[in-house]
Design an enzyme around this catalytic site. Sequence first.
Site, short mmCIF file in Angstrom:
data_model
loop_
_atom_site.label_atom_id
_atom_site.label_comp_id
_atom_site.label_asym_id
_atom_site.label_seq_id
_atom_site.Cartn_x
_atom_site.Cartn_y
_atom_site.Cartn_z
N HIS A 184 70.97 39.48 65.86
CA HIS A 184 70.28 38.63 67.04
C HIS A 184 69.17 39.64 67.91
CE1 HIS A 184 72.00 34.86 66.36
NE2 HIS A 184 73.11 35.39 66.51
N ASP A 434 69.71 36.09 54.84
CA ASP A 434 71.25 35.96 54.39
C ASP A 434 71.20 36.33 52.69
OD1 ASP A 434 73.05 34.59 56.10
OD2 ASP A 434 71.89 32.86 56.20
N ARG A 444 75.63 41.13 58.21
CA ARG A 444 74.26 41.70 58.76
C ARG A 444 74.14 41.77 60.27
NH1 ARG A 444 71.05 35.71 58.51
NH2 ARG A 444 70.91 35.57 60.65
N CYS A 483 60.66 33.09 53.92
CA CYS A 483 60.74 32.77 55.28
C CYS A 483 61.89 33.62 55.89
CB CYS A 483 61.16 31.31 55.57
SG CYS A 483 62.87 30.96 54.94
#
Length: 558
Positions: A184, A434, A444, A483
């Site tokens: 994040h 992902d 991750r 994306c």
Amino acid sequence: MSNFAGVGVSPGRVIGPVRHMAEAVGEPPADERNDSPEAASESLAAASKAVQEELKRRAAAATGDARAVLQATSLMAADPMLLKSAKKLIAKGVSAERAVWEAGASVAEMLHNLGGYMAERTADVLDVRSRLVAELRGLPAPGIPSSTTPFVLIAEDLAPADTATLDPAMVLALVTSGGGPQSHTAIIARALGLPAVVAASGVDGIEEGASVFVDGAAGTIALDPGADEEAAAAEYRAAAEALTVFDGVGITADGHEVPLLANVGGAKDAVKAAAAGAQGVGLLRTEFCFLGRDTEPTAEEQMEAYRGVFDAFPGKKVVVRTLDAGADKPLPFLTDTTEPNPALGVRGYRTDLTSPGVLARQLMAIADAAAQATADVWVMAPMISTAEEAADFAALCATAGLRTPGVMVEVPSAALTAEAILTEVSFASLGTNDLTQYTMAADRQLGSLAALNNSWQPALLRMVHLTVEGSLAEGHAKPVGICGEAAADPALAVVLVGLGVSTLSMTPRALAGVGAVLNSVTRADAERIAGIALAAPTAAEARARTRAELPILEQLGL
């Protein structure tokens, strides 16, 4: 001059004084008692409500990733498991502060032992625990240090709520000793345009106020910068000014069009993306409609939310990702938080197996919103693993009246069987965040695995290549876009175009840089450079060899 190395996750070269994240709220004494269990329980309930409301207030003022992160964290402030455990201790005479401290430790340990995405939520629990204790003690909530002058922020890692409230006007750069390139922290730093380096071992020992030079592209931090570093920072500032505007056309030097789209998380994001010149939306995250709720949003609520995005891009493509609940985005009415390994459990499209109807209703709401707008609406499902799932999703789209169904390629099986999957749907979009972690079996969010969780990994590039090859195998190409965060890396964008990717979707701040670099190469150049990257034995070599072919990156400070 001392140097530190980490993983560069957001480009930029800046010089500034160091400020460290304040130490966490201190642990309440083990023998701290309450005078009245009833009063202590009431205090805890009030603190829980206050913390949740504050996080919700921040969420309402935020957009996109930041909003989603804050909404999810606000739910944790009222987590029944956490509060129930604390109240049991309060009933035994333990103070509210000590009770919530111990309860938070127990919940965090349980989530850590579950592993995968649930383990990632331990940071959220401990952050909320600190906020609750601070509220109970009448202290300021933990967070970004206050300052009257801009600074370089150094932290072990940032809690999601902290990351989501970074002020780019005060924080010159972000450096963490932990975290990974797709955490994040990294994602939101890119969205804010902050130079950022993660997994930089040793930076916690840099003295408060020390002057440092941060190179977010190279992933380096240097103490006591001199004339060379000052010149590099000045050059970057000049180059950055030239990259503030994207002309709205993604194209190579020889005229090969590569539409540059935006990743958005709601209507506010979409309006900003359109103003930044995005040629459409390559990823509309629909979780913003569902997070922070105990019940499924109504069709009318969803329609209104989607319509706001569609109206921002009249006549242009908007790719909608259906609800990606599960793993790090649990929903009380849809997902099971007791799964032993949520990252490999019921998430994304798979929720239709256990809670049929939610997806169909969402598709109907998307179709109804699309019917009232002129945007060219495409729809894709996350976590598709087989051709059968792709066919089932296409059938659901057809029932709803949606004409362009697609899939997210996020697991290796989808890349390996792309030909069969694309027989059933109209397009594919690679979610490189992902796909990298599943390909490399590397969480991750973990800084210790940052080297594995890198989109330059040869295995990931091969997954992209296999997906494009699968799209061509039918005899007529079906579009394959990107994306994931990989699209925002200008050097990697060239490689992706060379591999045959048709569109790139990214944070709007990356549009100008990616556009400028693509415009400096021909399609043949991109294919040649992609071949060089594919042949590299390591992620570091792939990146280094690619950047050596693109001198414009250095000129632009990228």
